[in-house]
Design an enzyme around this catalytic site. Structure first.
Site, PDB file in Angstrom:
ATOM      1  N   ASP A 146      18.910 -34.868  -8.568  1.00  0.00           N
ATOM      2  CA  ASP A 146      17.810 -34.091  -8.001  1.00  0.00           C
ATOM      3  C   ASP A 146      18.116 -32.634  -7.707  1.00  0.00           C
ATOM      4  O   ASP A 146      17.422 -31.728  -8.178  1.00  0.00           O
ATOM      5  CB  ASP A 146      17.313 -34.762  -6.715  1.00  0.00           C
ATOM      6  CG  ASP A 146      16.854 -36.187  -6.937  1.00  0.00           C
ATOM      7  OD1 ASP A 146      16.918 -36.666  -8.089  1.00  0.00           O
ATOM      8  OD2 ASP A 146      16.438 -36.830  -5.962  1.00  0.00           O
ATOM      9  N   GLU A 353      24.829 -46.122  -0.572  1.00  0.00           N
ATOM     10  CA  GLU A 353      24.184 -45.404  -1.675  1.00  0.00           C
ATOM     11  C   GLU A 353      25.132 -44.405  -2.322  1.00  0.00           C
ATOM     12  O   GLU A 353      25.182 -44.269  -3.543  1.00  0.00           O
ATOM     13  CB  GLU A 353      22.944 -44.676  -1.146  1.00  0.00           C
ATOM     14  CG  GLU A 353      22.219 -43.839  -2.191  1.00  0.00           C
ATOM     15  CD  GLU A 353      21.114 -42.988  -1.583  1.00  0.00           C
ATOM     16  OE1 GLU A 353      20.186 -42.633  -2.321  1.00  0.00           O
ATOM     17  OE2 GLU A 353      21.186 -42.670  -0.371  1.00  0.00           O
TER      18      GLU A 353
END
Length: 390
Positions: A146, A353
């Site tokens: 991102d 994560e």
């Protein structure tokens, strides 16, 4: 793109389930070849997605990781043939039926990529350079990475080395599928598959040549994004040592005897190496650990898994002048990644994560779990790494 990594795991335990899931995904490809980046199915799922991520634009892509899973299924099918297992003929027929079902949709999907993600740079060669549609100055959500640093300006006259590498992998997957169907299909489509296999092989060779012509930065000795500066109208390399620059190596595109491979191993070792795994961005980069700090340093296991697969390929499976170096780096990186995930699991009770970045001065504080937890999505790829399965 998470789902492609998930299928690498699922296929190791249940091939039939993985094929069913892949068929479900490929059934979502529309008539123009677009596969929406987000699949938000049902009110419960929709309630957990921020409003700005709900609308989908039919020009925005996502890394085609599902084809990583298809290539793994190809390897499984070939290994069964080579072993001469008791049900080889039945397995071949089932895999051929799977490819026959998904191949037309994937053909449309690849044409969509080539049409919608083509850069306008290097006129006369359009269709051999690519950029992620829909990016802004701060984000390139389509890439999956991102907030990884890209050019400070947005233009159609830019090329993204990670997308270019993905397109090479796409053509490889399509070539292998067409070749399998050429050899196993008994219908009148057999001759078409032969033509397709030849065409995809030619396209892949052209894309590999363009990768080096467009994205190799001889001054920085690494692969880079490039962009045409709107103020000077000149092509500039975007030097950001990190996951994006590694993609030609992560996907096994760089030949084992190419000096570029040695230079990219230097990038791994000098810019990204930590006792916990590979950083997403060099600790020497000006944007390291800045702003949202999502893909600007933190350690992500999906990319570290690709790095392990690549290092094992170059270090143990093919001959080349850098084999010994790649093998040593593989052994060390595997130890670093596995031990850090285990250490954090024992400390917190969770698989995370991502894991915190560090610099050479702060390694003792690095590697801590961050973000979502429990995260048994692509972080669970550590199970395959522990088994040396890639």
């Amino acid at each position: 793109w998470d789902s492609g990594f998930h299928q690498l795991l699922v296929s190791s335990w249940d091939v039939d389930l993985s094929r069913a899931m892949l068929r479900s995904w490929f059934a979502q490809i529309d008539k123009k070849g677009w596969l929406p980046r987000e699949q938000i199915l049902g009110p419960e799922a929709r309630a957990r997605v921020p409003d700005e991520f709900v609308p989908q634009h039919p020009s925005v892509a996502n890394p085609p990781t599902l084809l990583l899973a298809v290539l793994k299924h190809m390897r499984i099918a070939r290994e069964q043939q080579e072993r001469g297992c008791a049900h080889a003929a039945e397995n071949d027929a089932e895999f051929t039926a799977f490819l026959q079902a998904v191949y037309p949709s994937l053909r449309r999907h690849v044409k969509w990529y080539l049409r919608t993600q083509a850069s306008t740079s290097d006129k006369g060669r359009e269709g051999l350079s690519f950029r992620w549609q829909g990016r802004s100055e701060k984000h390139c959500l389509a890439s999956g990475l991102d907030d990884f640093p890209r050019a400070d300006w947005v233009t159609d006259d830019e090329g993204h080395v990670d997308l270019h590498s993905w397109m090479i992998l796409v053509t490889q997957a399509m070539e292998e599928m067409a070749a399998w169907l050429r050899d196993h299909d008994t219908t009148s489509a057999k001759s078409n598959y032969a033509k397709h296999a030849k065409r995809y092989a030619e396209l892949r060779a052209n894309l590999v040549a363009e990768l080096n012509a467009l994205h190799w930065n001889p001054d920085a000795n690494m692969y880079c994004d490039y962009a045409v500066n709107p103020n000077t109208t000149r092509k500039e390399f975007i030097v950001a040592p990190g996951y994006v620059s590694l993609f030609p190596v992560l996907l096994g595109i760089v030949p084992a005897d190419a000096p570029h491979l040695d230079r990219m191993l230097d990038v791994m070792r000098k810019h990204l190496w930590t006792p916990h795994g590979l950083l997403s961005l060099s600790h020497q980069h000006e944007k390291f650990a800045s702003s949202e700090n999502y893909w600007r340093g933190d350690i992500w296991i999906n990319i570290n898994y690709l790095a392990l697969a690549s290092l094992r390929h170059y270090g143990y499976r093919v001959d080349g002048p850098y084999r010994q170096r790649a093998a040593a780096m593989y052994d060390e990186l595997k130890q670093n990644v596995v031990s850090n995930i285990l250490r954090e699991f024992e400390r917190t009770g969770f698989v995370w994560e991502r894991y915190a970045s560090s610099t050479p001065e702060t390694h003792k504080r690095g590697g801590r779990g961050k973000g979502a937890r429990p995260f048994t999505g692509w972080t669970a790829l550590v199970a395959l790494a522990m088994a040396d399965e890639y």
